[in-house]
Design an enzyme around this catalytic site. Structure first.
Site, PDB file in Angstrom:
ATOM      1  N   ASN A   9      24.472  15.611  -0.733  1.00  0.00           N
ATOM      2  CA  ASN A   9      23.164  15.230  -1.274  1.00  0.00           C
ATOM      3  C   ASN A   9      23.404  14.168  -2.348  1.00  0.00           C
ATOM      4  O   ASN A   9      23.907  14.478  -3.421  1.00  0.00           O
ATOM      5  CB  ASN A   9      22.491  16.479  -1.874  1.00  0.00           C
ATOM      6  N   TRP A  10      23.030  12.941  -2.020  1.00  0.00           N
ATOM      7  CA  TRP A  10      23.340  11.835  -2.938  1.00  0.00           C
ATOM      8  C   TRP A  10      22.312  11.707  -4.061  1.00  0.00           C
ATOM      9  O   TRP A  10      22.481  10.885  -4.955  1.00  0.00           O
ATOM     10  CB  TRP A  10      23.442  10.518  -2.154  1.00  0.00           C
ATOM     11  N   LYS A  11      21.244  12.453  -3.958  1.00  0.00           N
ATOM     12  CA  LYS A  11      20.196  12.453  -5.003  1.00  0.00           C
ATOM     13  C   LYS A  11      19.749  11.009  -5.303  1.00  0.00           C
ATOM     14  O   LYS A  11      19.718  10.192  -4.401  1.00  0.00           O
ATOM     15  CB  LYS A  11      20.705  13.158  -6.253  1.00  0.00           C
ATOM     16  N   HIS A  94      15.170  21.947  -2.960  1.00  0.00           N
ATOM     17  CA  HIS A  94      16.271  21.766  -3.906  1.00  0.00           C
ATOM     18  C   HIS A  94      15.807  22.149  -5.312  1.00  0.00           C
ATOM     19  O   HIS A  94      14.667  21.904  -5.687  1.00  0.00           O
ATOM     20  CB  HIS A  94      16.756  20.310  -3.877  1.00  0.00           C
ATOM     21  N   GLU A  96      16.235  20.897  -8.092  1.00  0.00           N
ATOM     22  CA  GLU A  96      15.698  19.795  -8.915  1.00  0.00           C
ATOM     23  C   GLU A  96      14.251  19.507  -8.538  1.00  0.00           C
ATOM     24  O   GLU A  96      13.436  19.143  -9.388  1.00  0.00           O
ATOM     25  CB  GLU A  96      16.595  18.554  -8.765  1.00  0.00           C
ATOM     26  N   GLU A 166      22.169  27.948  -3.797  1.00  0.00           N
ATOM     27  CA  GLU A 166      22.638  27.102  -4.881  1.00  0.00           C
ATOM     28  C   GLU A 166      22.218  27.696  -6.226  1.00  0.00           C
ATOM     29  O   GLU A 166      21.103  27.450  -6.693  1.00  0.00           O
ATOM     30  CB  GLU A 166      22.033  25.699  -4.755  1.00  0.00           C
ATOM     31  N   GLY A 172      25.717  20.719 -10.796  1.00  0.00           N
ATOM     32  CA  GLY A 172      25.992  19.578 -11.670  1.00  0.00           C
ATOM     33  C   GLY A 172      26.540  19.972 -13.027  1.00  0.00           C
ATOM     34  O   GLY A 172      26.592  19.153 -13.953  1.00  0.00           O
ATOM     35  N   SER A 212      28.645  22.569  -7.795  1.00  0.00           N
ATOM     36  CA  SER A 212      29.937  22.102  -8.311  1.00  0.00           C
ATOM     37  C   SER A 212      31.114  22.373  -7.372  1.00  0.00           C
ATOM     38  O   SER A 212      32.214  22.686  -7.823  1.00  0.00           O
ATOM     39  CB  SER A 212      30.211  22.697  -9.702  1.00  0.00           C
ATOM     40  N   GLY A 233      26.860  17.877  -4.232  1.00  0.00           N
ATOM     41  CA  GLY A 233      26.175  16.839  -5.005  1.00  0.00           C
ATOM     42  C   GLY A 233      27.178  15.810  -5.508  1.00  0.00           C
ATOM     43  O   GLY A 233      27.601  14.917  -4.779  1.00  0.00           O
ATOM     44  N   GLY A 234      27.584  15.964  -6.760  1.00  0.00           N
ATOM     45  CA  GLY A 234      28.452  14.979  -7.419  1.00  0.00           C
ATOM     46  C   GLY A 234      29.665  14.559  -6.601  1.00  0.00           C
ATOM     47  O   GLY A 234      29.965  13.362  -6.489  1.00  0.00           O
TER      48      GLY A 234
HETATM   49  C1  PEP Z   1      23.330  19.953  -5.404  1.00  0.00           C
HETATM   50  O1  PEP Z   1      22.641  19.271  -6.123  1.00  0.00           O
HETATM   51  O2  PEP Z   1      22.895  20.382  -4.327  1.00  0.00           O
HETATM   52  C2  PEP Z   1      24.687  20.258  -5.867  1.00  0.00           C
HETATM   53  C3  PEP Z   1      25.305  21.261  -5.305  1.00  0.00           C
HETATM   54  O3  PEP Z   1      25.195  19.466  -6.853  1.00  0.00           O
HETATM   55  P1  PEP Z   1      26.670  19.528  -7.468  1.00  0.00           P
HETATM   56  O4  PEP Z   1      27.628  19.647  -6.320  1.00  0.00           O
HETATM   57  O5  PEP Z   1      26.831  18.250  -8.228  1.00  0.00           O
HETATM   58  O6  PEP Z   1      26.705  20.742  -8.344  1.00  0.00           O
END
Ligand code: PEP
Length: 249
Positions: A9-11, A94, A96, A166, A172, A212, A233-234
């Protein structure tokens, strides 16, 4: 057998040039894998990404969609618009979107229904906040998110659903749920689905862990029997890290 999936997920990251560069690097380094690999770039780069990956193993997902067919919803994107650019998978719920854009369980249920009516596949995200875990309410919270978002669906809709657990406190933040915590929750999710539907739906649905995930912890998390992959994510923003996570599965 349920499928293994690693989704990035590149957000709201990567402009068009950066998107092209990351796709090129990723395509060049993509390891042989039985897992399905998905990337979800920002809307403005979705059509270009879908074209670039047309004959690639890598699939494309949208990060969100609106439930309406079309109309006066400034800034929104419909299922038809996604399908028209060959994107048939969408991330819904999600944390966010829930936290910053006020998306409620009711709204998410409408989005899921709209996506499924359009024959799309849904990656449905849910998970508890830190206070909820600290208070010991994490199972209750997850159960109610599942129930409110998904349990009105008919049994045959579940073949188009992927779940992404999640925990919000792990997204994040650099803090990851331990492999044991992830396994415990994933097993609970399957039990909850068994009670609401049946064992075969619970056994067949892929449940991804998100929060993460990085090259250094992916192996251990993915080794748990009820963890079928990750929503990343990251670490999905760097080809080498994403590739290492794909290799871990
Ligand atoms: C996400 O936003 O779905 C996520 C898992 O982010 P991160 O891996 O950066 O925690």
């Amino acid at each position: 057998m349920r499928s293994k999936i690693v989704a990035g997920n590149w957000k709201m990251n990567k402009n068009l040039n950066e998107t092209k560069a990351l796709l090129e690097e990723l395509s060049g380094k993509l390891p042989k894998t039985e897992a399905e690999v998905i990337v979800a770039p920002t809307f403005v780069n979705l059509a270009d990404t879908a074209r670039t990956l047309e004959s690639s193993e890598i699939k494309v997902a949208a990060q969100n969609m609106h439930f309406a067919k079309s109309g006066a919803y400034t800034g929104e994107i419909s299922a038809d618009m996604l399908l028209n650019i060959n994107v048939d998978t969408v991330i819904i719920g999600h944390s966010e979107r829930r936290a910053y854009f006020g998306e409620t369980d009711d709204l998410l249920a409408k989005k899921v229904k709209a996506a499924l009516e359009n024959n799309m596949r849904v990656i449905f995200c849910f998970g508890e906040e830190l206070e909820e875990r600290k208070a010991g309410n994490h199972f209750k919270v997850v159960e109610s998110q599942l129930k409110n978002g998904l349990f009105d669906l008919p049994a045959d809709a579940w073949q188009h659903i992927v779940l992404a657990y999640e925990p919000v406190w792990a997204i994040g933040t650099g803090e990851t749920a331990s492999p044991e915590q992830a396994q415990e929750m994933h097993a609970f999710i399957r039990k909850t689905i068994t009670e609401a539907y049946n064992t075969s739906i619970a056994d067949e649905v892929s449940i991804l862990y998100g929060g993460s995930v990085k090259p250094s912890n992916a192996n251990e998390i993915f080794s748990k029997p009820d963890v079928d992959g990750g929503l990343i994510g990251g670490a999905a923003l760097k080809a080498d890290d994403f590739v290492a996570i794909i290799e871990a599965i």
